[in-house]
Write an enzyme that holds these catalytic residues in place. Structure first.
Site, short mmCIF file in Angstrom:
data_model
loop_
_atom_site.label_atom_id
_atom_site.label_comp_id
_atom_site.label_asym_id
_atom_site.label_seq_id
_atom_site.Cartn_x
_atom_site.Cartn_y
_atom_site.Cartn_z
N PHE A 78 -17.79 -0.68 -6.44
CA PHE A 78 -16.41 -0.64 -6.90
C PHE A 78 -15.55 -1.36 -5.86
O PHE A 78 -15.54 -0.96 -4.69
CB PHE A 78 -15.90 0.79 -7.09
CG PHE A 78 -14.47 0.85 -7.59
CD1 PHE A 78 -14.21 0.91 -8.95
CD2 PHE A 78 -13.41 0.81 -6.71
CE1 PHE A 78 -12.90 0.94 -9.42
CE2 PHE A 78 -12.10 0.84 -7.17
CZ PHE A 78 -11.84 0.91 -8.52
N ASP A 111 -16.65 -4.08 2.37
CA ASP A 111 -15.50 -3.40 1.77
C ASP A 111 -15.44 -1.97 2.30
O ASP A 111 -16.21 -1.11 1.89
CB ASP A 111 -15.63 -3.42 0.24
CG ASP A 111 -14.49 -2.71 -0.47
OD1 ASP A 111 -13.69 -2.04 0.20
OD2 ASP A 111 -14.43 -2.79 -1.72
N LYS A 155 -6.42 2.74 1.90
CA LYS A 155 -6.51 4.20 1.85
C LYS A 155 -6.11 4.86 3.18
O LYS A 155 -4.94 4.89 3.51
CB LYS A 155 -7.91 4.62 1.40
CG LYS A 155 -8.17 4.28 -0.08
CD LYS A 155 -9.42 4.94 -0.60
CE LYS A 155 -9.70 4.56 -2.03
NZ LYS A 155 -8.89 5.31 -3.01
N THR A 169 4.71 -11.63 -2.11
CA THR A 169 6.05 -11.36 -1.61
C THR A 169 6.03 -10.47 -0.36
O THR A 169 6.59 -10.81 0.67
CB THR A 169 6.93 -10.70 -2.70
OG1 THR A 169 7.05 -11.60 -3.79
CG2 THR A 169 8.31 -10.37 -2.15
#
Length: 500
Positions: free
Chosen positions: A217, A326, A357, A381
């Site tokens: 994931f 990851d 997280k 941004t």
């Protein structure tokens, strides 16, 4: 109102009558020695079923505005403290899921409330800059104090982002840019590159790929979804890319009883990785990068050995692929080391490490050669949020001052040993207890029973999360102590006894 909330929380967090004393453990091992923790409650306190009437009312109201299918209940964050989450019906629950593993040092930690009350920080909270073009004066110093102070081995550069998905999405772009410049031998695109990319055609939009793993994931944006293979509902109806998907090892437990079988399983998966890299090169879609989690979290808390990851790193080097680790869910200390990949014992573990997280901000660390070659190629941004770097710097101070990684190792050992004992006590219900630090999981006999256990535990004052097809995952904060472990094990045993 904000200042009164901060003042109130500061007072509450320091009240001595909120200190915990360790309860005895009825079922699983002996009681933890008495320890005191500020800003914590003394245990769960349940007044209604969850969700209670106020939560149900608010869910109905919100349902008139947006989809509420995933909402569990509404929270009272003002009253939540330490390891305990309080809901709007006054239920106080021991939180071992912590906002999908994203609360590093508990709710309303005094050090963070103090940071909020510091008038020197007000400008950082009020003014959110477009960091890519107009960063504040102290931004380099704050990055050095926070993210760079915990940089993975061999990495001195970091790109901030807002969340885990955009961290991975932009890391993928960095790998593609690096790979194409390597193919060209320079960083100057041709006129054909520039014109063809505007109509989504090659060579400007090249047929290159990222190899991922079944069960992984990596997020829900378009590129991340192409590498996410944990649940069909995440991917359904969304177009994707023809990228290779390798098998992730499915280890047998207990590990010490299946050494040979697990080594063979890992060798099989590594062989398949190499075969896929060759196959996709032959298809004209060469693998620019490999992405993997140190522990597949959403996919079911699937582990592999350090040897597996070391060999995978070598395969990436051999075939000229970037290696992306990851650490969005595993990073931040819950495995007993700040980065889960530290358990591999490598000086050069990755080319890119993404995070979010528990680090409160998103982003990715990277090698110098994966730096974007031109401005605006890795850009949006906000590019993160400086206020989160302030919080992270203070979180890191607390981790060091209170030796929380050592605490996680101790608590994790107690948690895993307790799960082993419960597994032996309920062999028809539980299996495959596993974990590093407090980053633990256990399998339930089937999905329906798993979901029933989660709900019953919640009604008894313990918040847990599911993952994979039938696993329960444990994701406490770093201030989760031995006596919280034993308190949980008692309640969990009561719940399991109802299913025996």
């Amino acid at each position: 109102m904000a200042s009164s909330l901060i003042s109130r929380q500061l007072v509450l967090s320091l009240q001595k009558n909120l200190h915990l004393s360790a309860p005895g453990c009825r079922y699983v091992s002996k009681a933890a020695p008495q320890t005191q923790v500020e800003f914590d409650y003394d245990g769960p306190s349940m007044k209604t079923e969850v969700p209670g009437p106020r939560s149900q009312e608010l869910t109905k109201r919100l349902g008139e505005i947006q989809n509420v299918g995933a909402i569990n209940f509404f929270c009272n964050y003002e009253e939540s403290r330490g390891n305990y989450l309080v809901d709007v019906d006054g239920n106080r629950m021991l939180d071992i899921y912590t906002q999908i593993s994203s609360i590093p040092i508990g709710y309303n930690h005094p050090a963070l409330l103090k940071l909020m009350a510091n008038p020197n920080n007000l400008s950082t909270f009020v003014n959110r800059p477009a960091l890519g073009i107009l960063p504040p004066e102290n931004f380099p110093d704050k990055l050095t104090e926070s993210l760079l102070s915990v940089a993975p081995s061999g990495m001195t550069r970091v790109q901030t982002m807002a969340c885990g998905s955009c961290s991975n999405e932009n890391a993928y772009k960095a790998m593609f840019i690096w790979y194409r410049n390597k193919e060209r031998g320079h960083t100057t695109p041709s006129e054909e590159d520039l014109s063809s990319c505007m109509i989504n055609q090659g060579p400007g939009c090249p047929d290159v790929s990222i190899l991922s793993f079944m069960g992984g994931f990596h997020g829900r944006t378009l590129g991340c979804l192409a590498t996410t293979h944990s649940k069909a509902i995440h991917k359904l109806d969304v177009p994707s890319f023809d990228w290779p998907i390798a098998p992730f090892p499915r280890l047998q437990y207990p590990l010490e009883e299946f050494t040979r079988e697990n080594a063979q399983e890992e060798a099989r998966c590594l062989e398949e990785v190499e075969d896929l890299i060759v196959k996709w090169r032959q298809k004209g879609k060469p693998v620019a990068g490999i992405v993997i989690e140190p522990i597949q979290a959403e996919g079911g808390d699937n582990h592999a050995s350090p040897d597996f990851f070391r060999n995978l790193r070598n395969i990436a080097r051999k075939h000229g692929c970037a290696f992306h680790v990851d650490e969005v869910q595993t990073g931040g200390g819950s495995t007993g080391k700040f980065w889960a990949h530290e358990h591999w014992g490598m000086d050069d573990p990755a080319d890119i490490v993404s995070f979010s997280k528990k680090l409160l901000t998103g982003g990715y660390y990277h090698k110098q050669e994966l730096e974007a070659d031109k401005p605006y190629r890795i850009f949006n941004t906000w590019m993160g949020d400086p206020s989160k770097n302030l919080f992270l710097a203070e979180v890191l101070n607390v981790i060091r001052r209170e030796n929380l990684l050592e605490e996680v190792t101790r608590s994790g050992k107690a948690l895993l040993n307790g799960l082993y004992e419960l597994q032996a006590q309920y062999p028809g219900l539980l299996s495959r207890a596993r974990g590093q630090g407090t980053f633990c999981a256990i399998d339930i006999c089937d999905d329906a029973t798993r979901n029933s256990i989660l709900l019953k535990a919640r009604d008894k004052g313990v918040l847990l999360g599911g993952c994979g097809d039938r696993s329960i995952r444990f994701r406490p904060s770093l201030v989760f102590k031995d006596y919280h472990v034993h308190m949980f094990l008692n309640i969990f045993n009561d719940v399991l006894a109802q299913h025996k």
